[in-house]
Design a protein around this motif. Sequence first.
Motif, short mmCIF file in Angstrom:
data_model
loop_
_atom_site.label_atom_id
_atom_site.label_comp_id
_atom_site.label_asym_id
_atom_site.label_seq_id
_atom_site.Cartn_x
_atom_site.Cartn_y
_atom_site.Cartn_z
N ARG A 97 45.96 47.61 77.14
CA ARG A 97 47.69 47.21 77.44
C ARG A 97 48.42 47.16 78.63
O ARG A 97 49.51 46.32 78.97
CB ARG A 97 48.36 47.70 76.44
N GLU B 295 48.47 40.88 74.03
CA GLU B 295 48.18 41.49 72.74
C GLU B 295 47.28 41.31 71.48
O GLU B 295 46.90 41.50 71.21
CB GLU B 295 49.78 41.88 71.73
N VAL C 278 43.73 41.91 72.72
CA VAL C 278 44.01 43.81 72.55
C VAL C 278 43.35 44.13 71.61
O VAL C 278 42.59 45.11 70.95
CB VAL C 278 45.01 44.30 73.66
#
Length: 313
Positions: free
Chosen positions: A217, A223, A226
């Motif tokens: 991150r 996101e 991730v």
Amino acid sequence: MWISLARRLGGLLVVLFLVATMVFFLTRLAPGDPAAIMLGDQATPEDVARLRATFGLDRPLLVQFALWLKEIATGNFGRSIFLQQPVTTVLWDRAEPTFFLALFSVTIAALVGVPAGIVSAVWRGRIVDQVVSGLALLAANVPSFWLGLILIQLFAVRLGWFPVAGYGAPGAGLPERLEHLVLPSLVLGIVNSALITRFTRASMLDVLSNDYVRTARSKGLPESRVVLRHAFGTALVPIVTVLGLTVALLIGGAIVTETVFGLPGIGNLVVSAVLRRDYPVIQGALVMVAGLYVLINLAVDLIYRLVDPRVTA
């Protein structure tokens, strides 16, 4: 790896032997005589004794058990007392509805449970997490037969979108037979998605707190990348475990759903066999389910190695 596989296969044989032993003697301890049930209340004791001798039920239990184990070793579970067919044939004829029901149910459970668990973990403590957790708790506690009756009343009786029960007319094509599995698959899929949701959420929460996720991150990665690539891949092992457990439970635990929807599957067959004290069918079905359960666990262990090469046990 091969040594581990051989050890697990040896354990499979031990488990099947223990299951076969328990099933055989527990069925004999249950009250009721298949010969008396078959002949009815008007039969004389002499008639019952002759029929018992015909099926070999008058022999000592240890002799019957030894003969049954000999049949299992040759791939034969015996012959149904009431249907007068080999048990393997009877089970094979009833396998299709149960197989497709388990397949569709675990697919629905995974498609619902895994994304819901991921969303709940990513939005931990927020309203989305609370809603997902609440729905999972509700799904885990709702009786499958009650949910089945509600879906029948709504989608089959009122709206007429799906058949009420059964598995199609004799000679019906596969599409028509599969149409009868939509509602029971939804029932089992919704009920079993709760466990998958909770396991996925717990596994993702554990992984999302790791340092390498925070590092990803901090590098400015999206996101979604991730979560789906770095976190979800690591969290797969517990999720694969619960998916394998769900498949095993669906194969052996679809009795209530098959009964509610009138599906001619293995679960319904076992219920009928218990009521009629058809010992060979009960024994063969339970040993088969136990064998599938152990094989699924073995397959899950092998998948572990593909998901995470660090797993060596």
